[in-house]
Design a protein around this motif. Sequence first.
Motif, PDB file in Angstrom:
ATOM      1  N   MET A 134     -30.785  73.245 -17.537  1.00  0.00           N
ATOM      2  CA  MET A 134     -30.895  73.221 -16.102  1.00  0.00           C
ATOM      3  C   MET A 134     -30.728  74.647 -15.581  1.00  0.00           C
ATOM      4  O   MET A 134     -29.864  75.390 -16.032  1.00  0.00           O
ATOM      5  CB  MET A 134     -29.806  72.303 -15.563  1.00  0.00           C
ATOM      6  CG  MET A 134     -29.858  72.091 -14.097  1.00  0.00           C
ATOM      7  SD  MET A 134     -28.635  70.883 -13.571  1.00  0.00           S
ATOM      8  CE  MET A 134     -29.703  69.635 -12.950  1.00  0.00           C
ATOM      9  N   SER A 135     -31.537  75.014 -14.618  1.00  0.00           N
ATOM     10  CA  SER A 135     -31.492  76.374 -14.100  1.00  0.00           C
ATOM     11  C   SER A 135     -30.317  76.551 -13.144  1.00  0.00           C
ATOM     12  O   SER A 135     -29.728  75.595 -12.654  1.00  0.00           O
ATOM     13  CB  SER A 135     -32.794  76.696 -13.380  1.00  0.00           C
ATOM     14  OG  SER A 135     -32.942  75.852 -12.259  1.00  0.00           O
ATOM     15  N   ALA A 136     -29.990  77.785 -12.882  1.00  0.00           N
ATOM     16  CA  ALA A 136     -28.895  78.101 -11.976  1.00  0.00           C
ATOM     17  C   ALA A 136     -29.309  77.799 -10.536  1.00  0.00           C
ATOM     18  O   ALA A 136     -30.490  77.913 -10.182  1.00  0.00           O
ATOM     19  CB  ALA A 136     -28.518  79.566 -12.109  1.00  0.00           C
ATOM     20  N   PRO A 137     -28.365  77.404  -9.685  1.00  0.00           N
ATOM     21  CA  PRO A 137     -28.701  77.142  -8.295  1.00  0.00           C
ATOM     22  C   PRO A 137     -29.078  78.427  -7.558  1.00  0.00           C
ATOM     23  O   PRO A 137     -28.678  79.522  -7.957  1.00  0.00           O
ATOM     24  CB  PRO A 137     -27.423  76.529  -7.718  1.00  0.00           C
ATOM     25  CG  PRO A 137     -26.347  76.878  -8.655  1.00  0.00           C
ATOM     26  CD  PRO A 137     -26.976  77.142  -9.990  1.00  0.00           C
ATOM     27  N   LEU A 138     -29.854  78.283  -6.503  1.00  0.00           N
ATOM     28  CA  LEU A 138     -30.217  79.440  -5.689  1.00  0.00           C
ATOM     29  C   LEU A 138     -28.964  79.987  -5.000  1.00  0.00           C
ATOM     30  O   LEU A 138     -28.009  79.256  -4.760  1.00  0.00           O
ATOM     31  CB  LEU A 138     -31.279  79.036  -4.663  1.00  0.00           C
ATOM     32  CG  LEU A 138     -32.654  78.701  -5.269  1.00  0.00           C
ATOM     33  CD1 LEU A 138     -33.571  78.093  -4.220  1.00  0.00           C
ATOM     34  CD2 LEU A 138     -33.286  79.939  -5.864  1.00  0.00           C
ATOM     35  N   PRO A 139     -28.946  81.263  -4.684  1.00  0.00           N
ATOM     36  CA  PRO A 139     -27.733  81.914  -4.165  1.00  0.00           C
ATOM     37  C   PRO A 139     -27.224  81.313  -2.856  1.00  0.00           C
ATOM     38  O   PRO A 139     -27.999  80.820  -2.025  1.00  0.00           O
ATOM     39  CB  PRO A 139     -28.166  83.355  -3.939  1.00  0.00           C
ATOM     40  CG  PRO A 139     -29.458  83.529  -4.626  1.00  0.00           C
ATOM     41  CD  PRO A 139     -30.059  82.188  -4.823  1.00  0.00           C
ATOM     42  N   SER A 140     -25.917  81.417  -2.679  1.00  0.00           N
ATOM     43  CA  SER A 140     -25.287  80.897  -1.461  1.00  0.00           C
ATOM     44  C   SER A 140     -25.739  81.660  -0.224  1.00  0.00           C
ATOM     45  O   SER A 140     -25.821  81.085   0.864  1.00  0.00           O
ATOM     46  CB  SER A 140     -23.769  80.970  -1.584  1.00  0.00           C
ATOM     47  OG  SER A 140     -23.325  80.079  -2.566  1.00  0.00           O
ATOM     48  N   ALA A 141     -26.035  82.957  -0.370  1.00  0.00           N
ATOM     49  CA  ALA A 141     -26.492  83.748   0.783  1.00  0.00           C
ATOM     50  C   ALA A 141     -27.817  83.187   1.306  1.00  0.00           C
ATOM     51  O   ALA A 141     -28.036  83.118   2.522  1.00  0.00           O
ATOM     52  CB  ALA A 141     -26.651  85.207   0.387  1.00  0.00           C
ATOM     53  N   LEU A 142     -28.691  82.784   0.406  1.00  0.00           N
ATOM     54  CA  LEU A 142     -29.972  82.197   0.809  1.00  0.00           C
ATOM     55  C   LEU A 142     -29.732  80.860   1.522  1.00  0.00           C
ATOM     56  O   LEU A 142     -30.364  80.564   2.544  1.00  0.00           O
ATOM     57  CB  LEU A 142     -30.855  82.000  -0.427  1.00  0.00           C
ATOM     58  CG  LEU A 142     -32.280  81.532  -0.196  1.00  0.00           C
ATOM     59  CD1 LEU A 142     -33.075  82.604   0.552  1.00  0.00           C
ATOM     60  CD2 LEU A 142     -32.946  81.230  -1.525  1.00  0.00           C
ATOM     61  N   ARG A 143     -28.806  80.092   1.004  1.00  0.00           N
ATOM     62  CA  ARG A 143     -28.487  78.805   1.623  1.00  0.00           C
ATOM     63  C   ARG A 143     -27.857  79.001   3.001  1.00  0.00           C
ATOM     64  O   ARG A 143     -28.099  78.219   3.923  1.00  0.00           O
ATOM     65  CB  ARG A 143     -27.549  78.015   0.714  1.00  0.00           C
ATOM     66  CG  ARG A 143     -28.212  77.581  -0.580  1.00  0.00           C
ATOM     67  CD  ARG A 143     -27.183  77.076  -1.580  1.00  0.00           C
ATOM     68  NE  ARG A 143     -27.769  76.753  -2.847  1.00  0.00           N
ATOM     69  CZ  ARG A 143     -28.127  75.536  -3.236  1.00  0.00           C
ATOM     70  NH1 ARG A 143     -27.969  74.520  -2.435  1.00  0.00           N
ATOM     71  NH2 ARG A 143     -28.656  75.334  -4.418  1.00  0.00           N
ATOM     72  N   THR A 144     -27.061  80.047   3.160  1.00  0.00           N
ATOM     73  CA  THR A 144     -26.442  80.348   4.447  1.00  0.00           C
ATOM     74  C   THR A 144     -27.513  80.731   5.476  1.00  0.00           C
ATOM     75  O   THR A 144     -27.459  80.289   6.631  1.00  0.00           O
ATOM     76  CB  THR A 144     -25.416  81.484   4.301  1.00  0.00           C
ATOM     77  OG1 THR A 144     -24.454  81.091   3.325  1.00  0.00           O
ATOM     78  CG2 THR A 144     -24.712  81.781   5.602  1.00  0.00           C
ATOM     79  N   ARG A 145     -28.466  81.545   5.061  1.00  0.00           N
ATOM     80  CA  ARG A 145     -29.573  81.909   5.963  1.00  0.00           C
ATOM     81  C   ARG A 145     -30.384  80.668   6.330  1.00  0.00           C
ATOM     82  O   ARG A 145     -30.810  80.505   7.482  1.00  0.00           O
ATOM     83  CB  ARG A 145     -30.463  82.958   5.309  1.00  0.00           C
ATOM     84  CG  ARG A 145     -29.776  84.319   5.235  1.00  0.00           C
ATOM     85  CD  ARG A 145     -30.534  85.377   4.477  1.00  0.00           C
ATOM     86  NE  ARG A 145     -31.939  85.447   4.786  1.00  0.00           N
ATOM     87  CZ  ARG A 145     -32.864  85.895   3.941  1.00  0.00           C
ATOM     88  NH1 ARG A 145     -32.511  86.324   2.740  1.00  0.00           N
ATOM     89  NH2 ARG A 145     -34.134  85.937   4.288  1.00  0.00           N
ATOM     90  N   PHE A 146     -30.582  79.773   5.352  1.00  0.00           N
ATOM     91  CA  PHE A 146     -31.302  78.524   5.622  1.00  0.00           C
ATOM     92  C   PHE A 146     -30.554  77.707   6.675  1.00  0.00           C
ATOM     93  O   PHE A 146     -31.165  77.202   7.622  1.00  0.00           O
ATOM     94  CB  PHE A 146     -31.447  77.727   4.316  1.00  0.00           C
ATOM     95  CG  PHE A 146     -32.210  76.448   4.483  1.00  0.00           C
ATOM     96  CD1 PHE A 146     -33.592  76.442   4.405  1.00  0.00           C
ATOM     97  CD2 PHE A 146     -31.563  75.254   4.731  1.00  0.00           C
ATOM     98  CE1 PHE A 146     -34.308  75.269   4.570  1.00  0.00           C
ATOM     99  CE2 PHE A 146     -32.269  74.086   4.887  1.00  0.00           C
ATOM    100  CZ  PHE A 146     -33.643  74.092   4.810  1.00  0.00           C
ATOM    101  N   LEU A 147     -29.233  77.596   6.527  1.00  0.00           N
ATOM    102  CA  LEU A 147     -28.419  76.850   7.487  1.00  0.00           C
ATOM    103  C   LEU A 147     -28.546  77.452   8.886  1.00  0.00           C
ATOM    104  O   LEU A 147     -28.649  76.728   9.882  1.00  0.00           O
ATOM    105  CB  LEU A 147     -26.961  76.848   7.027  1.00  0.00           C
ATOM    106  CG  LEU A 147     -25.951  76.162   7.935  1.00  0.00           C
ATOM    107  CD1 LEU A 147     -26.286  74.684   8.096  1.00  0.00           C
ATOM    108  CD2 LEU A 147     -24.549  76.333   7.380  1.00  0.00           C
ATOM    109  N   LYS A 148     -28.574  78.797   8.972  1.00  0.00           N
ATOM    110  CA  LYS A 148     -28.717  79.472  10.268  1.00  0.00           C
ATOM    111  C   LYS A 148     -30.050  79.089  10.916  1.00  0.00           C
ATOM    112  O   LYS A 148     -30.105  78.790  12.115  1.00  0.00           O
ATOM    113  CB  LYS A 148     -28.623  80.982  10.066  1.00  0.00           C
ATOM    114  CG  LYS A 148     -28.654  81.788  11.354  1.00  0.00           C
ATOM    115  CD  LYS A 148     -28.625  83.264  11.074  1.00  0.00           C
ATOM    116  CE  LYS A 148     -30.067  83.696  11.114  1.00  0.00           C
ATOM    117  NZ  LYS A 148     -30.369  85.071  10.966  1.00  0.00           N
ATOM    118  N   TYR A 149     -31.123  79.059  10.118  1.00  0.00           N
ATOM    119  CA  TYR A 149     -32.438  78.679  10.652  1.00  0.00           C
ATOM    120  C   TYR A 149     -32.450  77.231  11.131  1.00  0.00           C
ATOM    121  O   TYR A 149     -33.050  76.905  12.156  1.00  0.00           O
ATOM    122  CB  TYR A 149     -33.531  78.892   9.611  1.00  0.00           C
ATOM    123  CG  TYR A 149     -33.855  80.346   9.343  1.00  0.00           C
ATOM    124  CD1 TYR A 149     -33.872  81.291  10.351  1.00  0.00           C
ATOM    125  CD2 TYR A 149     -34.164  80.768   8.058  1.00  0.00           C
ATOM    126  CE1 TYR A 149     -34.182  82.617  10.101  1.00  0.00           C
ATOM    127  CE2 TYR A 149     -34.478  82.087   7.793  1.00  0.00           C
ATOM    128  CZ  TYR A 149     -34.474  83.010   8.824  1.00  0.00           C
ATOM    129  OH  TYR A 149     -34.786  84.323   8.575  1.00  0.00           O
TER     130      TYR A 149
END
Length: 136
Positions: A1-16
């Motif tokens: 299983m691959s590593a999850p995408l970075p938390s910083a990317l998820r934080t930017r997604f949440l902001k959007y």
Amino acid sequence: MSAPLPSALRTRFLKYIKEGLSGRAAAARLKVSPATGARWARQIRTRGHAEPSIQGRPPGSGKLAAYRGFIEELVAQDPDITLFELRDALAEAEGVDVHHSSIAKLLTRLGFTYKKSRWSPPSGDAHGSGNSVPSG
């Protein structure tokens, strides 16, 4: 299983998402797949965040977890016991059929090391045997 995408990317997604974009639109801005955007948006709606879940089996579970003490006792009784002998003893005494490599992984997790022809118990002393002769 691959590593999850970075938390910083998820934080930017949440902001959007908080700015009112849809999951697909936010995913397009961050150049991730639309399916990932939809999944993250659903996680935000249900859990309040899109942080990755813990991957893998929880520690301490597995086929050999219930027989840990039995295996440790066998190794303590005979440090020269082989993995195949451990496997056969476990099958005979408990009726559990496992591959010998699973026993090796358990012993490694317990801190045992394999040196030449012997399983050595984990040492609490960094200097080896713990037997010291006072100088004086």
